[in-house]
Design an enzyme around this catalytic site. Structure first.
Site, PDB file in Angstrom:
ATOM      1  N   SER A  22       0.836  -1.214   0.000  1.00 35.25           N
ATOM      2  CA  SER A  22       0.000   0.000   0.000  1.00 35.25           C
ATOM      3  C   SER A  22       0.865   1.257   0.000  1.00 35.25           C
ATOM      4  O   SER A  22       0.599   2.214  -0.733  1.00 35.25           O
ATOM      5  CB  SER A  22      -0.901   0.034   1.244  1.00 35.25           C
ATOM      6  OG  SER A  22      -1.897  -0.937   1.148  1.00 35.25           O
ATOM      7  N   ARG A 121     -14.493  -5.511 -10.884  1.00 35.92           N
ATOM      8  CA  ARG A 121     -14.582  -4.872  -9.564  1.00 35.92           C
ATOM      9  C   ARG A 121     -15.316  -3.536  -9.643  1.00 35.92           C
ATOM     10  O   ARG A 121     -15.261  -2.847 -10.652  1.00 35.92           O
ATOM     11  CB  ARG A 121     -13.180  -4.722  -8.970  1.00 35.92           C
ATOM     12  CG  ARG A 121     -12.593  -6.096  -8.693  1.00 35.92           C
ATOM     13  CD  ARG A 121     -11.244  -6.043  -8.057  1.00 35.92           C
ATOM     14  NE  ARG A 121     -11.294  -5.487  -6.712  1.00 35.92           N
ATOM     15  CZ  ARG A 121     -10.210  -5.273  -5.972  1.00 35.92           C
ATOM     16  NH1 ARG A 121      -9.022  -5.556  -6.458  1.00 35.92           N
ATOM     17  NH2 ARG A 121     -10.323  -4.775  -4.759  1.00 35.92           N
ATOM     18  N   ASP A 313      -7.554  -7.222   4.725  1.00 39.29           N
ATOM     19  CA  ASP A 313      -6.842  -8.206   3.900  1.00 39.29           C
ATOM     20  C   ASP A 313      -6.467  -9.473   4.681  1.00 39.29           C
ATOM     21  O   ASP A 313      -5.853 -10.386   4.122  1.00 39.29           O
ATOM     22  CB  ASP A 313      -5.575  -7.575   3.300  1.00 39.29           C
ATOM     23  CG  ASP A 313      -5.930  -6.537   2.239  1.00 39.29           C
ATOM     24  OD1 ASP A 313      -7.023  -6.639   1.646  1.00 39.29           O
ATOM     25  OD2 ASP A 313      -5.122  -5.620   2.017  1.00 39.29           O
ATOM     26  N   LYS A 340     -13.317  -8.119  -3.505  1.00 36.97           N
ATOM     27  CA  LYS A 340     -11.855  -8.057  -3.624  1.00 36.97           C
ATOM     28  C   LYS A 340     -11.429  -8.743  -4.935  1.00 36.97           C
ATOM     29  O   LYS A 340     -12.241  -8.926  -5.825  1.00 36.97           O
ATOM     30  CB  LYS A 340     -11.214  -8.711  -2.393  1.00 36.97           C
ATOM     31  CG  LYS A 340     -11.482  -7.912  -1.105  1.00 36.97           C
ATOM     32  CD  LYS A 340     -10.817  -6.569  -1.178  1.00 36.97           C
ATOM     33  CE  LYS A 340     -11.139  -5.709   0.019  1.00 36.97           C
ATOM     34  NZ  LYS A 340     -10.659  -4.338  -0.129  1.00 36.97           N
ATOM     35  N   ARG A 386      -4.184 -13.602  -2.046  1.00 35.14           N
ATOM     36  CA  ARG A 386      -4.308 -13.790  -0.584  1.00 35.14           C
ATOM     37  C   ARG A 386      -4.970 -15.129  -0.253  1.00 35.14           C
ATOM     38  O   ARG A 386      -4.650 -15.752   0.757  1.00 35.14           O
ATOM     39  CB  ARG A 386      -5.039 -12.612   0.053  1.00 35.14           C
ATOM     40  CG  ARG A 386      -4.251 -11.308  -0.099  1.00 35.14           C
ATOM     41  CD  ARG A 386      -4.616 -10.241   0.898  1.00 35.14           C
ATOM     42  NE  ARG A 386      -4.189  -8.939   0.421  1.00 35.14           N
ATOM     43  CZ  ARG A 386      -2.972  -8.425   0.575  1.00 35.14           C
ATOM     44  NH1 ARG A 386      -2.038  -9.104   1.211  1.00 35.14           N
ATOM     45  NH2 ARG A 386      -2.667  -7.233   0.098  1.00 35.14           N
TER      46      ARG A 386
HETATM   47  C1  S3P Z   1      -5.716  -0.926   0.083  1.00 36.32           C
HETATM   48  C2  S3P Z   1      -6.917  -0.847   0.718  1.00 36.32           C
HETATM   49  C3  S3P Z   1      -7.813  -1.997   0.905  1.00 36.32           C
HETATM   50  C4  S3P Z   1      -7.072  -3.304   0.751  1.00 36.32           C
HETATM   51  C5  S3P Z   1      -6.179  -3.333  -0.441  1.00 36.32           C
HETATM   52  C6  S3P Z   1      -5.152  -2.215  -0.374  1.00 36.32           C
HETATM   53  C7  S3P Z   1      -4.937   0.304  -0.111  1.00 36.32           C
HETATM   54  O1  S3P Z   1      -8.858  -1.919  -0.042  1.00 36.32           O
HETATM   55  O2  S3P Z   1      -8.005  -4.370   0.674  1.00 36.32           O
HETATM   56  O3  S3P Z   1      -5.494  -4.573  -0.509  1.00 36.32           O
HETATM   57  O4  S3P Z   1      -3.739   0.224  -0.424  1.00 36.32           O
HETATM   58  O5  S3P Z   1      -5.527   1.382   0.055  1.00 36.32           O
HETATM   59  P1  S3P Z   1     -10.197  -1.070   0.286  1.00 36.32           P
HETATM   60  O6  S3P Z   1      -9.740   0.199   0.814  1.00 36.32           O
HETATM   61  O7  S3P Z   1     -10.944  -0.888  -0.995  1.00 36.32           O
HETATM   62  O8  S3P Z   1     -10.946  -1.917   1.271  1.00 36.32           O
END
Ligand code: S3P
Length: 433
Positions: A22, A121, A313, A340, A386
């Site tokens: 992230s 998505r 996650d 997801k 995952r």
């Molecule tokens: C993420 C936010 C999450 C997570 C993804 C990474 C990010 O998604 O599931 O793997 O980097 O901001 P959401 O914010 O849509 O739940």
């Protein structure tokens, strides 16, 4: 490619996991918006983060890549280049949603697409607020599925309350807000990861936080040096394996401990896990430290929507651990898992049921009766990284042989996961063409 797993020996020793995915996405994207260059140490080797770099290259951003290092020459003040064709975000929802926000305020027209999973998505959640700010974004259909055509331009800041708890939605709006006039405020229903806010502030943008609201002002961020901590969401698979492989005692070093990401640690502690966290640098832009984990007897817990948002996650890993815990575990408020890379509720139920777990699907989550021994089976992660790694950990605790199909998808977030487990003494794993 397939990978197979048998009951493993104990895991022991120290490990450093790859850089946070992230934070890496955000470092490259904010770096591209900067005046000056940004040097990123520990950039994630995940395929998703390569997708972000590939898209930025098509937008005229100069990027130098070495293993573990990325240097991004910011286009702040110059603007992005109009690309020749559609840009491919691969499997990465973060690439698509955050870049849509960053591009919405730029005077170019860009088509963002992705693989079959990404094209399935929901994107209406970002299209609506970005169009309210003045962008013109259209999707393939009324449900907002990609490809997205983004006609960027002059934006005005808005005040917005997203329907879903999503750091990606919040970040898309904040990144658009940096290029908009006036202030942009996002009111969240539940706390989600705050890496975008932290990074923008660290790179010179005015950011104010009040409870569940975050406000950004317009500006051009300044390039800097960024040291990315290890990815706690990747470490979570190693931690889960250590919790259920008898006799394990491991330490994960220099991993990110941002409080908006540590929900999984809180949940497994509630389950009775023996976990000791040593924060090394609490005052840093992104705190990091070491986590010691010893195999522990676990008990079932109840998880609500707030718990889910804080460990979005890692929920499927909690489900796996719950199969080995004493008593029932109830997971509620987890509908987002269906949106997801795959339907993670459906995929978890199918795979763990095939392995002998007592697990049942509810409308917004799962109920797991603990204390059932798992047995090996052939399981499909449906191309979801995952789920692949969660089934691998399940296979390390199961009797017999577990075969995980589509194993190559684990590279989306953790290239070298299997080798990392072997490095800790994990046994019984093999690749099959
Ligand atoms: C993420 C936010 C999450 C997570 C993804 C990474 C990010 O998604 O599931 O793997 O980097 O901001 P959401 O914010 O849509 O739940």
């Amino acid at each position: 490619m397939q990978a197979s797993f048998e009951k493993s020996e104990s895991l022991r020793g120290d490990i450093a996991v790859p850089g946070d995915k992230s934070i890496s996405h955000r470092a490259a994207i904010v770096g591209a918006l900067c005046r000056g260059s940004t040097t990123i140490r520990g950039y994630s080797p995940a395929a998703d983060c390569s997708s972000t770099c590939e898209v930025l290259l098509e937008l005229g951003v100069r990027i130098t890549r070495d293993p573990g290092w990325v240097i991004v020459e910011g286009r702040g003040g110059i603007g992005f280049k109009q690309p020749g064709g559609a840009l491919d975000a691969g499997n990465s929802g973060t690439t698509m949603r955050l870049l849509a926000g960053a591009l919405a305020a730029r005077p170019i027209t860009v088509t963002l697409t992705g693989d079959a999973s990404l094209r399935a998505r929901p994107m209406a959640r970002i299209i609506e607020p970005l169009n309210l700010m003045g962008a013109s974004i259209t999707a393939e259909d009324t449900e907002g599925h990609p490809p997205l055509e983004i006609r960027g331009g002059a934006l005005e800041g808005i005040e917005y309350s997203p329907e879903v708890a999503s750091a990606q939605v919040k970040s898309a709006i904040l990144l658009a807000g940096v290029g908009a006039s006036g202030r942009t405020v996002v009111h969240e229903k539940m706390p989600t990861r705050d890496h975008t806010e932290r990074m923008l502030r660290h790179m010179g943008i005015g950011v104010a936080k009040h409870g569940l609201s975050v406000e950004v002002g317009p500006g051009v961020p300044c390039g800097c040096y960024l040291d990315i901590p290890g990815d706690l969401s990747s470490a979570a698979f190693i931690i889960a394996a250590a919790l259920i492989c008898p006799g394990s005692d491991i330490t994960v070093r220099s991993v990110g401990l941002n409080p908006t990401r540590t929900g999984f640690l809180d949940l497994v502690r509630r389950m009775g896990a023996d976990i000791v966290v040593d924060v090394e640098d609490a005052g840093s832009w992104e705190p990091a430290g070491n986590i010691r984990v010893r195999q522990s007897p676990l008990k079932g817990i109840e998880m609500n929507g707030r718990d889910v948002a804080g460990a979005i996650d890692e929920v499927t890993l909690v489900a796996l651990l719950a199969t080995q815990a004493e008593g029932p575990t109830v997971i509620e408020g987890a509908t987002e898992l269906r949106h997801k890379e795959s339907d993670r509720i459906g995929g978890t139920i199918t795979g763990l049921s095939a392995m002998g777990a007592d697990i049942r699907e509810t409308e917004d989550g799962m109920v797991i009766e603990g204390g059932r021994a798992l047995t090996g089976a052939v399981v499909s992660p449906n191309g979801d990284h995952r789920l692949a790694m969660m089934f691998a950990v399940a296979g390390m605790a199961a009797g017999g042989r577990t075969v995980v199909r589509d194993w190559e998808c684990s590279e989306i977030s953790y290239p070298g996961f299997l080798e990392a487990l072997r490095g800790l003494g994990g046994t019984g794993m093999a690749f099959h063409g």
